[in-house]
Write an enzyme that holds these catalytic residues in place. Structure first.
Site, PDB file in Angstrom:
ATOM      1  N   ASP A 196      -2.476  -7.974  -4.933  1.00 21.88           N
ATOM      2  CA  ASP A 196      -2.640  -6.520  -5.027  1.00 21.88           C
ATOM      3  C   ASP A 196      -3.622  -6.036  -3.973  1.00 21.88           C
ATOM      4  OD1 ASP A 196      -2.411  -5.545  -8.562  1.00 21.88           O
ATOM      5  OD2 ASP A 196      -0.910  -6.175  -7.105  1.00 21.88           O
ATOM      6  N   ASP A 205      -5.595  -3.427  -4.097  1.00 18.50           N
ATOM      7  CA  ASP A 205      -6.828  -2.790  -4.567  1.00 18.50           C
ATOM      8  C   ASP A 205      -7.877  -3.814  -4.964  1.00 18.50           C
ATOM      9  OD1 ASP A 205      -5.775  -1.825  -7.951  1.00 18.50           O
ATOM     10  OD2 ASP A 205      -5.335  -3.585  -6.737  1.00 18.50           O
ATOM     11  N   GLU A 220       4.784  -7.953 -14.683  1.00 16.65           N
ATOM     12  CA  GLU A 220       3.836  -8.980 -15.134  1.00 16.65           C
ATOM     13  C   GLU A 220       4.373  -9.698 -16.366  1.00 16.65           C
ATOM     14  OE1 GLU A 220      -0.664  -8.673 -14.714  1.00 16.65           O
ATOM     15  OE2 GLU A 220      -0.368  -8.180 -16.825  1.00 16.65           O
ATOM     16  N   ASP A 248     -12.214  -8.325 -12.510  1.00 19.65           N
ATOM     17  CA  ASP A 248     -12.252  -6.878 -12.585  1.00 19.65           C
ATOM     18  C   ASP A 248     -13.682  -6.480 -12.893  1.00 19.65           C
ATOM     19  OD1 ASP A 248     -12.040  -4.167 -13.228  1.00 19.65           O
ATOM     20  OD2 ASP A 248      -9.995  -4.447 -13.958  1.00 19.65           O
ATOM     21  N   ALA A 291       0.876  -1.178   0.000  1.00 16.75           N
ATOM     22  CA  ALA A 291       0.000   0.000   0.000  1.00 16.75           C
ATOM     23  C   ALA A 291       0.903   1.213   0.000  1.00 16.75           C
ATOM     24  CB  ALA A 291      -0.902  -0.005   1.225  1.00 16.75           C
TER      25      ALA A 291
END
Lengths: 273, 249
Positions: free
Chosen positions: B131, B133, B223, B246, B42
Protein backbone atom coordinates in the site's frame (compact mmCIF):
# COMPACT_ATOMS: atom_id res chain seq x y z
CA UNK A 1 6.19 -24.87 20.18
CA UNK A 2 9.74 -25.23 21.56
CA UNK A 3 11.33 -22.50 23.63
CA UNK A 4 14.22 -24.56 24.98
CA UNK A 5 16.03 -24.91 21.66
CA UNK A 6 16.88 -22.80 18.65
CA UNK A 7 14.21 -23.42 16.02
CA UNK A 8 15.38 -21.06 13.32
CA UNK A 9 18.86 -20.23 12.07
CA UNK A 10 20.08 -16.64 11.57
CA UNK A 11 19.45 -17.12 7.86
CA UNK A 12 15.85 -18.12 8.59
CA UNK A 13 16.15 -21.83 7.90
CA UNK A 14 13.88 -23.86 10.21
CA UNK A 15 15.59 -26.27 12.61
CA UNK A 16 13.35 -29.30 12.87
CA UNK A 17 12.54 -30.53 16.38
CA UNK A 18 9.56 -32.43 17.67
CA UNK A 19 6.99 -29.82 18.64
CA UNK A 20 7.87 -27.30 15.95
CA UNK A 21 5.62 -28.69 13.25
CA UNK A 22 2.23 -30.17 12.59
CA UNK A 23 2.43 -33.34 10.51
CA UNK A 24 -1.15 -33.16 9.34
CA UNK A 25 -0.76 -29.71 7.84
CA UNK A 26 2.50 -30.73 6.18
CA UNK A 27 1.02 -33.94 4.79
CA UNK A 28 -1.96 -32.08 3.38
CA UNK A 29 0.44 -29.74 1.58
CA UNK A 30 2.87 -32.39 0.34
CA UNK A 31 0.79 -35.51 -0.40
CA UNK A 32 -1.11 -33.98 -3.33
CA UNK A 33 2.19 -33.18 -5.04
CA UNK A 34 2.74 -36.88 -5.81
CA UNK A 35 6.38 -36.74 -4.91
CA UNK A 36 8.94 -39.48 -5.07
CA UNK A 37 11.61 -39.41 -2.42
CA UNK A 38 14.92 -41.14 -3.09
CA UNK A 39 17.30 -42.54 -0.52
CA UNK A 40 20.91 -43.45 -1.21
CA UNK A 41 22.83 -45.69 1.14
CA UNK A 42 26.19 -47.38 0.71
CA UNK A 43 26.62 -51.00 1.77
CA UNK A 44 30.20 -51.90 0.93
CA UNK A 45 32.07 -54.97 2.19
CA UNK A 46 30.83 -56.00 5.61
CA UNK A 47 28.37 -53.09 5.74
CA UNK A 48 25.85 -55.16 3.77
CA UNK A 49 24.84 -56.73 7.06
CA UNK A 50 23.01 -53.49 7.98
CA UNK A 51 20.78 -53.36 4.94
CA UNK A 52 17.97 -55.55 6.28
CA UNK A 53 17.34 -53.60 9.45
CA UNK A 54 17.80 -50.26 7.72
CA UNK A 55 15.15 -51.08 5.14
CA UNK A 56 12.69 -52.73 7.52
CA UNK A 57 12.81 -49.76 9.87
CA UNK A 58 12.57 -47.34 6.93
CA UNK A 59 9.45 -49.12 5.75
CA UNK A 60 7.91 -48.48 9.13
CA UNK A 61 9.02 -44.89 9.71
CA UNK A 62 10.47 -43.15 6.64
CA UNK A 63 8.11 -41.00 4.57
CA UNK A 64 5.09 -43.16 5.20
CA UNK A 65 2.46 -42.75 2.55
CA UNK A 66 4.88 -41.37 -0.03
CA UNK A 67 6.58 -43.02 -2.99
CA UNK A 68 10.12 -43.97 -2.07
CA UNK A 69 13.03 -45.33 -4.10
CA UNK A 70 15.85 -46.92 -2.14
CA UNK A 71 19.17 -46.92 -4.00
CA UNK A 72 21.57 -49.31 -2.30
CA UNK A 73 25.10 -48.90 -3.59
CA UNK A 74 27.09 -52.07 -3.10
CA UNK A 75 30.09 -54.06 -4.30
CA UNK A 76 28.32 -57.25 -3.32
CA UNK A 77 24.79 -57.46 -4.72
CA UNK A 78 24.31 -61.12 -3.80
CA UNK A 79 24.60 -60.44 -0.10
CA UNK A 80 21.80 -57.87 -0.08
CA UNK A 81 18.73 -59.41 1.56
CA UNK A 82 15.39 -59.05 -0.09
CA UNK A 83 13.00 -56.99 2.02
CA UNK A 84 9.23 -56.76 1.69
CA UNK A 85 8.27 -53.21 0.70
CA UNK A 86 4.99 -51.29 0.93
CA UNK A 87 3.21 -50.41 -2.31
CA UNK A 88 4.67 -47.40 -4.11
CA UNK A 89 8.14 -48.16 -2.79
CA UNK A 90 11.00 -49.58 -4.82
CA UNK A 91 14.40 -50.99 -4.14
CA UNK A 92 17.29 -50.68 -6.62
CA UNK A 93 20.78 -52.09 -6.32
CA UNK A 94 23.53 -49.89 -7.73
CA UNK A 95 26.74 -51.88 -8.23
CA UNK A 96 29.91 -49.98 -7.44
CA UNK A 97 33.56 -50.61 -7.03
CA UNK A 98 35.13 -51.19 -3.64
CA UNK A 99 38.05 -48.94 -2.79
CA UNK A 100 40.99 -50.20 -0.71
CA UNK A 101 40.51 -48.12 2.46
CA UNK A 102 37.36 -47.22 4.42
CA UNK A 103 38.25 -43.53 4.19
CA UNK A 104 38.44 -43.74 0.42
CA UNK A 105 35.15 -45.63 0.28
CA UNK A 106 33.55 -42.93 2.41
CA UNK A 107 34.87 -40.04 0.34
CA UNK A 108 33.98 -41.59 -3.02
CA UNK A 109 30.32 -41.50 -2.02
CA UNK A 110 30.00 -37.92 -3.23
CA UNK A 111 31.19 -38.86 -6.69
CA UNK A 112 29.01 -41.97 -6.83
CA UNK A 113 25.87 -40.11 -5.74
CA UNK A 114 26.55 -37.30 -8.19
CA UNK A 115 27.09 -39.70 -11.07
CA UNK A 116 24.00 -41.70 -10.22
CA UNK A 117 21.84 -38.57 -10.11
CA UNK A 118 23.06 -37.55 -13.54
CA UNK A 119 22.53 -41.00 -15.03
CA UNK A 120 19.40 -42.18 -13.30
CA UNK A 121 17.81 -40.70 -10.23
CA UNK A 122 17.22 -37.16 -11.51
CA UNK A 123 14.44 -38.61 -13.62
CA UNK A 124 13.02 -40.76 -10.88
CA UNK A 125 12.88 -38.67 -7.74
CA UNK A 126 12.04 -35.13 -6.64
CA UNK A 127 13.94 -35.16 -3.37
CA UNK A 128 16.97 -37.24 -2.43
CA UNK A 129 18.35 -38.12 0.98
CA UNK A 130 21.83 -39.56 1.38
CA UNK A 131 21.99 -41.65 4.52
CA UNK A 132 24.47 -43.91 6.22
CA UNK A 133 23.45 -47.57 6.15
CA UNK A 134 24.59 -48.58 9.60
CA UNK A 135 21.56 -46.87 11.13
CA UNK A 136 18.00 -47.65 12.13
CA UNK A 137 14.78 -45.62 12.08
CA UNK A 138 12.96 -45.59 15.42
CA UNK A 139 10.39 -42.87 14.89
CA UNK A 140 8.71 -40.93 12.14
CA UNK A 141 10.74 -39.18 9.47
CA UNK A 142 8.29 -37.28 7.31
CA UNK A 143 7.74 -34.29 5.00
CA UNK A 144 8.93 -31.89 7.69
CA UNK A 145 12.39 -32.85 6.42
CA UNK A 146 11.80 -31.84 2.81
CA UNK A 147 13.57 -28.74 1.58
CA UNK A 148 15.88 -27.40 -1.10
CA UNK A 149 19.12 -28.15 0.78
CA UNK A 150 18.88 -30.16 3.99
CA UNK A 151 21.62 -30.85 6.52
CA UNK A 152 21.56 -32.46 9.97
CA UNK A 153 23.29 -31.41 13.17
CA UNK A 154 25.83 -33.96 14.35
CA UNK A 155 24.71 -35.45 17.70
CA UNK A 156 28.14 -35.13 19.24
CA UNK A 157 28.40 -31.39 18.73
CA UNK A 158 25.03 -29.73 19.08
CA UNK A 159 25.63 -28.49 22.61
CA UNK A 160 29.26 -27.68 22.29
CA UNK A 161 30.95 -24.33 21.59
CA UNK A 162 32.01 -23.64 18.04
CA UNK A 163 35.71 -23.72 18.89
CA UNK A 164 35.34 -27.41 19.64
CA UNK A 165 33.79 -28.35 16.31
CA UNK A 166 36.08 -30.86 14.54
CA UNK A 167 36.30 -28.81 11.37
CA UNK A 168 39.39 -29.27 9.23
CA UNK A 169 41.82 -26.71 10.67
CA UNK A 170 44.77 -27.02 8.30
CA UNK A 171 44.70 -24.16 5.81
CA UNK A 172 46.26 -26.34 3.12
CA UNK A 173 43.02 -28.34 2.88
CA UNK A 174 40.13 -27.23 0.69
CA UNK A 175 37.84 -28.07 3.62
CA UNK A 176 39.55 -25.56 5.91
CA UNK A 177 37.37 -23.54 8.26
CA UNK A 178 39.24 -20.94 10.32
CA UNK A 179 38.72 -20.42 14.06
CA UNK A 180 35.78 -18.21 14.82
CA UNK A 181 33.81 -19.30 11.76
CA UNK A 182 31.11 -21.88 11.36
CA UNK A 183 27.39 -22.16 12.12
CA UNK A 184 26.89 -25.79 13.14
CA UNK A 185 28.76 -29.05 12.88
CA UNK A 186 26.75 -31.06 10.38
CA UNK A 187 26.90 -34.85 10.25
CA UNK A 188 27.95 -36.60 7.06
CA UNK A 189 25.52 -39.43 7.71
CA UNK A 190 22.45 -37.40 6.70
CA UNK A 191 22.05 -34.81 3.98
CA UNK A 192 19.67 -34.21 1.14
CA UNK A 193 17.29 -31.89 -0.66
CA UNK A 194 15.93 -31.33 -4.12
CA UNK A 195 17.66 -33.75 -6.45
CA UNK A 196 19.08 -30.87 -8.48
CA UNK A 197 20.59 -29.26 -5.38
CA UNK A 198 22.07 -32.54 -4.17
CA UNK A 199 23.63 -32.96 -7.60
CA UNK A 200 25.23 -29.53 -7.31
CA UNK A 201 26.65 -29.87 -3.86
CA UNK A 202 27.88 -33.46 -4.23
CA UNK A 203 29.79 -32.28 -7.23
CA UNK A 204 31.35 -29.36 -5.36
CA UNK A 205 32.30 -31.62 -2.46
CA UNK A 206 33.82 -34.17 -4.79
CA UNK A 207 35.86 -31.42 -6.43
CA UNK A 208 37.23 -30.20 -3.13
CA UNK A 209 38.01 -33.79 -2.15
CA UNK A 210 39.99 -34.24 -5.37
CA UNK A 211 41.80 -30.95 -4.77
CA UNK A 212 42.94 -32.26 -1.41
CA UNK A 213 44.00 -35.53 -2.98
CA UNK A 214 46.16 -33.66 -5.45
CA UNK A 215 47.75 -31.85 -2.53
CA UNK A 216 48.20 -35.14 -0.69
CA UNK A 217 46.07 -34.17 2.25
CA UNK A 218 43.02 -35.92 3.67
CA UNK A 219 40.54 -33.88 5.69
CA UNK A 220 40.04 -34.72 9.38
CA UNK A 221 36.64 -36.35 8.91
CA UNK A 222 36.77 -37.11 5.23
CA UNK A 223 33.76 -35.98 3.25
CA UNK A 224 32.06 -34.74 6.41
CA UNK A 225 34.72 -32.01 6.63
CA UNK A 226 34.10 -31.05 3.03
CA UNK A 227 30.35 -31.02 3.58
CA UNK A 228 30.79 -28.68 6.53
CA UNK A 229 32.94 -26.37 4.46
CA UNK A 230 30.35 -26.32 1.73
CA UNK A 231 27.39 -25.64 4.02
CA UNK A 232 29.24 -22.75 5.63
CA UNK A 233 29.34 -20.84 2.35
CA UNK A 234 26.08 -22.22 0.95
CA UNK A 235 23.70 -22.34 3.88
CA UNK A 236 21.19 -25.18 4.07
CA UNK A 237 17.57 -24.11 3.69
CA UNK A 238 16.52 -26.54 6.40
CA UNK A 239 18.45 -28.03 9.32
CA UNK A 240 17.47 -31.28 11.04
CA UNK A 241 17.99 -31.49 14.79
CA UNK A 242 19.97 -34.44 16.19
CA UNK A 243 16.66 -36.32 16.51
CA UNK A 244 17.35 -37.16 12.87
CA UNK A 245 20.92 -38.25 13.38
CA UNK A 246 21.49 -39.76 16.78
CA UNK A 247 24.17 -41.93 18.30
CA UNK A 248 22.76 -44.56 20.65
CA UNK A 249 25.95 -44.63 22.62
CA UNK A 250 25.22 -41.11 23.87
CA UNK A 251 22.94 -40.51 26.84
CA UNK A 252 19.75 -38.75 25.80
CA UNK A 253 19.71 -35.07 26.87
CA UNK A 254 16.44 -33.27 27.78
CA UNK A 255 16.33 -31.40 24.47
CA UNK A 256 15.94 -34.64 22.56
CA UNK A 257 12.32 -35.66 22.96
CA UNK A 258 12.34 -38.24 20.23
CA UNK A 259 15.02 -40.28 18.50
CA UNK A 260 14.12 -40.90 14.89
CA UNK A 261 17.27 -42.23 13.25
CA UNK A 262 20.26 -43.61 15.09
CA UNK A 263 23.45 -45.62 14.77
CA UNK A 264 23.66 -49.33 15.18
CA UNK A 265 26.19 -50.35 17.76
CA UNK A 266 29.14 -51.96 16.08
CA UNK A 267 32.78 -52.83 16.36
CA UNK A 268 34.43 -50.29 14.04
CA UNK A 269 37.74 -52.09 13.93
CA UNK A 270 36.22 -55.37 12.86
CA UNK A 271 33.90 -53.96 10.29
CA UNK A 272 36.23 -51.56 8.55
CA UNK A 273 38.83 -54.22 7.89
CA UNK B 1 13.38 -14.32 20.41
CA UNK B 2 11.48 -16.49 22.85
CA UNK B 3 8.57 -14.15 23.40
CA UNK B 4 7.05 -14.66 19.99
CA UNK B 5 6.26 -17.47 17.59
CA UNK B 6 9.08 -17.68 15.05
CA UNK B 7 7.96 -20.70 13.07
CA UNK B 8 4.49 -21.68 11.86
CA UNK B 9 3.22 -25.25 12.30
CA UNK B 10 4.06 -25.80 8.66
CA UNK B 11 7.62 -24.61 9.22
CA UNK B 12 7.43 -21.21 7.56
CA UNK B 13 9.67 -18.70 9.34
CA UNK B 14 7.92 -15.72 10.95
CA UNK B 15 10.28 -12.80 10.54
CA UNK B 16 10.82 -10.69 13.64
CA UNK B 17 13.69 -8.41 14.50
CA UNK B 18 16.20 -10.53 16.35
CA UNK B 19 15.51 -13.75 14.46
CA UNK B 20 17.85 -13.15 11.57
CA UNK B 21 21.19 -11.77 10.56
CA UNK B 22 20.82 -9.51 7.56
CA UNK B 23 24.52 -9.75 6.62
CA UNK B 24 24.34 -13.52 6.23
CA UNK B 25 21.14 -13.20 4.23
CA UNK B 26 22.62 -10.49 2.02
CA UNK B 27 25.63 -12.67 1.27
CA UNK B 28 23.33 -15.50 0.16
CA UNK B 29 21.09 -13.17 -1.83
CA UNK B 30 23.96 -11.47 -3.67
CA UNK B 31 25.06 -14.81 -5.08
CA UNK B 32 21.81 -15.09 -6.96
CA UNK B 33 21.54 -11.79 -8.87
CA UNK B 34 17.85 -11.31 -8.27
CA UNK B 35 15.58 -8.42 -9.18
CA UNK B 36 12.62 -7.55 -6.99
CA UNK B 37 9.57 -5.54 -8.01
CA UNK B 38 7.27 -3.43 -5.87
CA UNK B 39 3.73 -2.74 -7.03
CA UNK B 40 1.86 0.15 -5.50
CA UNK B 41 -1.24 2.16 -6.38
CA UNK B 42 -1.74 5.92 -6.06
CA UNK B 43 -5.28 6.58 -7.22
CA UNK B 44 -7.34 9.73 -6.65
CA UNK B 45 -6.22 11.52 -3.48
CA UNK B 46 -3.59 8.88 -2.75
CA UNK B 47 -1.16 10.71 -5.08
CA UNK B 48 -0.39 12.65 -1.92
CA UNK B 49 1.48 9.67 -0.49
CA UNK B 50 3.77 9.12 -3.46
CA UNK B 51 6.59 11.36 -2.33
CA UNK B 52 6.73 9.96 1.19
CA UNK B 53 6.49 6.36 0.08
CA UNK B 54 9.03 6.62 -2.72
CA UNK B 55 11.64 8.52 -0.76
CA UNK B 56 11.47 6.18 2.22
CA UNK B 57 11.28 3.06 0.06
CA UNK B 58 14.28 4.17 -1.97
CA UNK B 59 16.23 4.53 1.23
CA UNK B 60 15.02 1.55 3.20
CA UNK B 61 13.51 -1.10 0.93
CA UNK B 62 16.05 -3.70 -0.13
CA UNK B 63 18.74 -1.03 0.01
CA UNK B 64 21.68 -1.92 -2.18
CA UNK B 65 19.70 -4.38 -4.29
CA UNK B 66 17.99 -3.79 -7.59
CA UNK B 67 14.32 -2.85 -7.12
CA UNK B 68 11.82 -1.95 -9.84
CA UNK B 69 9.00 0.23 -8.55
CA UNK B 70 5.79 -0.07 -10.52
CA UNK B 71 3.60 2.88 -9.61
CA UNK B 72 0.04 2.66 -10.88
CA UNK B 73 -1.68 6.04 -10.84
CA UNK B 74 -4.57 7.89 -12.43
CA UNK B 75 -2.63 11.09 -12.00
CA UNK B 76 0.76 10.72 -13.68
CA UNK B 77 1.15 14.50 -14.03
CA UNK B 78 1.11 14.95 -10.28
CA UNK B 79 4.32 13.05 -9.88
CA UNK B 80 7.10 15.47 -9.24
CA UNK B 81 10.64 14.40 -9.97
CA UNK B 82 11.56 11.51 -7.70
CA UNK B 83 15.16 10.84 -6.81
CA UNK B 84 15.86 7.16 -7.31
CA UNK B 85 18.79 5.17 -5.93
CA UNK B 86 21.15 4.14 -8.74
CA UNK B 87 20.20 0.48 -8.64
CA UNK B 88 16.44 1.16 -8.62
CA UNK B 89 14.02 1.97 -11.43
CA UNK B 90 10.62 3.63 -11.44
CA UNK B 91 7.89 2.75 -13.90
CA UNK B 92 4.81 4.97 -13.82
CA UNK B 93 1.77 3.16 -15.20
CA UNK B 94 -1.43 5.12 -15.82
CA UNK B 95 -4.71 3.53 -14.69
CA UNK B 96 -8.34 4.45 -14.81
CA UNK B 97 -10.30 6.00 -12.02
CA UNK B 98 -13.20 4.06 -10.45
CA UNK B 99 -16.19 5.39 -8.60
CA UNK B 100 -16.06 3.19 -5.50
CA UNK B 101 -12.89 2.68 -3.52
CA UNK B 102 -13.75 -0.97 -3.17
CA UNK B 103 -13.67 -1.27 -6.92
CA UNK B 104 -10.22 0.23 -7.04
CA UNK B 105 -9.11 -2.21 -4.42
CA UNK B 106 -10.47 -5.30 -6.07
CA UNK B 107 -9.57 -4.56 -9.61
CA UNK B 108 -6.03 -4.12 -8.35
CA UNK B 109 -5.78 -7.89 -8.18
CA UNK B 110 -6.68 -8.12 -11.81
CA UNK B 111 -4.37 -5.30 -12.85
CA UNK B 112 -1.45 -6.93 -11.06
CA UNK B 113 -2.26 -10.30 -12.59
CA UNK B 114 -2.40 -8.87 -16.10
CA UNK B 115 0.80 -6.91 -15.77
CA UNK B 116 2.66 -9.91 -14.35
CA UNK B 117 1.67 -11.82 -17.40
CA UNK B 118 2.49 -9.15 -19.93
CA UNK B 119 5.47 -7.49 -18.34
CA UNK B 120 6.62 -8.19 -14.78
CA UNK B 121 7.45 -11.85 -15.26
CA UNK B 122 10.17 -10.81 -17.70
CA UNK B 123 11.58 -8.10 -15.49
CA UNK B 124 11.60 -9.37 -11.91
CA UNK B 125 12.03 -12.58 -9.94
CA UNK B 126 10.09 -11.52 -6.88
CA UNK B 127 7.20 -9.11 -6.58
CA UNK B 128 5.72 -7.33 -3.57
CA UNK B 129 2.41 -5.50 -3.45
CA UNK B 130 2.51 -2.70 -0.91
CA UNK B 131 0.00 0.00 0.00
CA UNK B 132 1.25 3.46 -0.81
CA UNK B 133 0.06 5.09 2.39
CA UNK B 134 3.02 3.73 4.31
CA UNK B 135 6.41 5.04 5.14
CA UNK B 136 9.38 2.93 5.98
CA UNK B 137 11.25 3.90 9.12
CA UNK B 138 13.66 1.01 9.26
CA UNK B 139 15.35 -1.17 6.73
CA UNK B 140 13.31 -3.88 5.14
CA UNK B 141 15.73 -6.25 3.53
CA UNK B 142 16.21 -9.62 1.93
CA UNK B 143 14.68 -11.39 4.91
CA UNK B 144 11.36 -10.85 3.12
CA UNK B 145 12.38 -12.75 -0.02
CA UNK B 146 10.68 -16.12 -0.34
CA UNK B 147 8.22 -17.96 -2.56
CA UNK B 148 4.95 -16.80 -1.00
CA UNK B 149 5.07 -14.14 1.68
CA UNK B 150 2.30 -12.62 3.75
CA UNK B 151 2.26 -10.12 6.61
CA UNK B 152 0.39 -10.68 9.84
CA UNK B 153 -2.05 -7.84 10.29
CA UNK B 154 -1.10 -5.65 13.25
CA UNK B 155 -4.75 -5.23 14.22
CA UNK B 156 -5.33 -8.92 14.37
CA UNK B 157 -2.08 -10.14 15.88
CA UNK B 158 -3.42 -10.99 19.29
CA UNK B 159 -7.01 -11.72 18.30
CA UNK B 160 -8.27 -15.18 19.00
CA UNK B 161 -9.22 -17.20 15.98
CA UNK B 162 -12.97 -16.72 16.21
CA UNK B 163 -12.79 -12.96 16.51
CA UNK B 164 -10.61 -12.50 13.45
CA UNK B 165 -12.07 -10.58 10.55
CA UNK B 166 -12.53 -13.50 8.20
CA UNK B 167 -15.50 -13.62 5.93
CA UNK B 168 -17.85 -16.22 7.41
CA UNK B 169 -20.88 -16.14 5.10
CA UNK B 170 -20.66 -19.33 3.12
CA UNK B 171 -22.18 -17.68 0.04
CA UNK B 172 -18.95 -15.76 -0.46
CA UNK B 173 -15.95 -17.29 -2.20
CA UNK B 174 -13.82 -15.75 0.53
CA UNK B 175 -15.55 -17.68 3.32
CA UNK B 176 -13.41 -19.39 5.90
CA UNK B 177 -15.19 -22.12 7.90
CA UNK B 178 -15.67 -21.47 11.57
CA UNK B 179 -12.78 -22.62 13.70
CA UNK B 180 -10.31 -22.48 10.83
CA UNK B 181 -7.65 -20.01 9.90
CA UNK B 182 -4.01 -19.72 10.85
CA UNK B 183 -3.40 -15.97 10.97
CA UNK B 184 -5.11 -12.85 9.71
CA UNK B 185 -3.02 -11.40 6.92
CA UNK B 186 -3.07 -7.83 5.70
CA UNK B 187 -3.45 -7.10 2.02
CA UNK B 188 -1.25 -4.04 2.47
CA UNK B 189 1.98 -6.02 2.13
CA UNK B 190 2.24 -9.40 0.45
CA UNK B 191 4.34 -10.93 -2.30
CA UNK B 192 6.66 -13.70 -3.38
CA UNK B 193 7.91 -15.20 -6.58
CA UNK B 194 6.30 -13.73 -9.64
CA UNK B 195 4.64 -17.08 -10.41
CA UNK B 196 3.09 -17.37 -6.96
CA UNK B 197 1.84 -13.78 -6.93
CA UNK B 198 0.27 -14.44 -10.31
CA UNK B 199 -1.59 -17.47 -8.96
CA UNK B 200 -2.68 -15.58 -5.88
CA UNK B 201 -3.99 -12.52 -7.70
CA UNK B 202 -5.73 -14.67 -10.26
CA UNK B 203 -7.48 -16.74 -7.59
CA UNK B 204 -8.49 -13.69 -5.56
CA UNK B 205 -9.88 -11.87 -8.56
CA UNK B 206 -11.80 -14.97 -9.60
CA UNK B 207 -13.34 -15.09 -6.13
CA UNK B 208 -14.26 -11.43 -6.31
CA UNK B 209 -15.96 -11.83 -9.69
CA UNK B 210 -17.91 -14.86 -8.55
CA UNK B 211 -19.09 -12.96 -5.49
CA UNK B 212 -20.18 -10.05 -7.67
CA UNK B 213 -22.20 -12.38 -9.86
CA UNK B 214 -23.88 -13.70 -6.74
CA UNK B 215 -24.55 -10.20 -5.47
CA UNK B 216 -22.28 -10.44 -2.46
CA UNK B 217 -19.28 -8.39 -1.36
CA UNK B 218 -16.76 -9.88 1.08
CA UNK B 219 -16.44 -8.18 4.43
CA UNK B 220 -12.96 -6.78 3.87
CA UNK B 221 -13.00 -6.98 0.10
CA UNK B 222 -9.86 -8.35 -1.46
CA UNK B 223 -8.26 -8.84 1.94
CA UNK B 224 -10.92 -11.46 2.71
CA UNK B 225 -10.14 -13.27 -0.49
CA UNK B 226 -6.42 -13.06 0.23
CA UNK B 227 -6.96 -14.67 3.62
CA UNK B 228 -8.93 -17.48 2.15
CA UNK B 229 -6.31 -18.13 -0.50
CA UNK B 230 -3.51 -18.20 2.08
CA UNK B 231 -5.40 -20.62 4.29
CA UNK B 232 -5.34 -23.20 1.54
CA UNK B 233 -1.99 -22.18 0.02
CA UNK B 234 0.20 -21.66 3.05
CA UNK B 235 2.75 -18.88 2.81
CA UNK B 236 6.35 -20.03 2.85
CA UNK B 237 7.30 -17.06 5.00
CA UNK B 238 5.41 -14.71 7.25
CA UNK B 239 6.33 -11.16 8.17
CA UNK B 240 5.54 -10.11 11.71
CA UNK B 241 3.38 -7.03 12.32
CA UNK B 242 6.68 -5.08 12.59
CA UNK B 243 6.56 -4.98 8.82
CA UNK B 244 3.22 -3.24 8.62
CA UNK B 245 2.45 -1.26 11.70
CA UNK B 246 -0.30 1.25 12.16
CA UNK B 247 0.66 4.23 14.31
CA UNK B 248 -2.83 4.40 15.74
CA UNK B 249 -2.34 1.11 17.56
Amino acid sequence: RRQDVLTITPWLAPIIWEGTFNSEILDSAYRPLNLTIGVTAFAIGKYTRFVGRFLESAEEHFMKGYQVNYYIFTDNPETIPSVQLQPGRRFVIVPIKKYPSWQEISMRRMEAINKHIAETSHQEVDYLFCLDIDMVFYNSWGPETLGDIVAAIHPGYFNVPRSQFPYERRSSSAAYIPDGEGDFYYGGAVFGGLVKKVYEFTRTCHMTILTDKANEIMAAWQEESHLNRHFLSHKPSKVLSPEYLWDDRKPKPPEIHLIRFSTVDKNYKEIRD
Amino acid sequence: RRDVLVLTPWLAPIVWEGTFNRDILNAQYMQKNLVTGVVTFAVKKYWFFIQGFMSSANKYFLAGHQVNFYLFTDNPEQISHLQMAPENHLFVIPVQNHSHWQDISVSRMDIIRRYIRSQFQYEVDYLYCIDIDVQLFEHIGVEIIDTLVATISPWQYTARRDSKSYETRTESQAAIPKGEGDFYYTESFYGGSVAEVYKLTRACFKGVMEDRENGIEARWHDESHLNRYLLYHKPTRLLSPEYYWDEEL
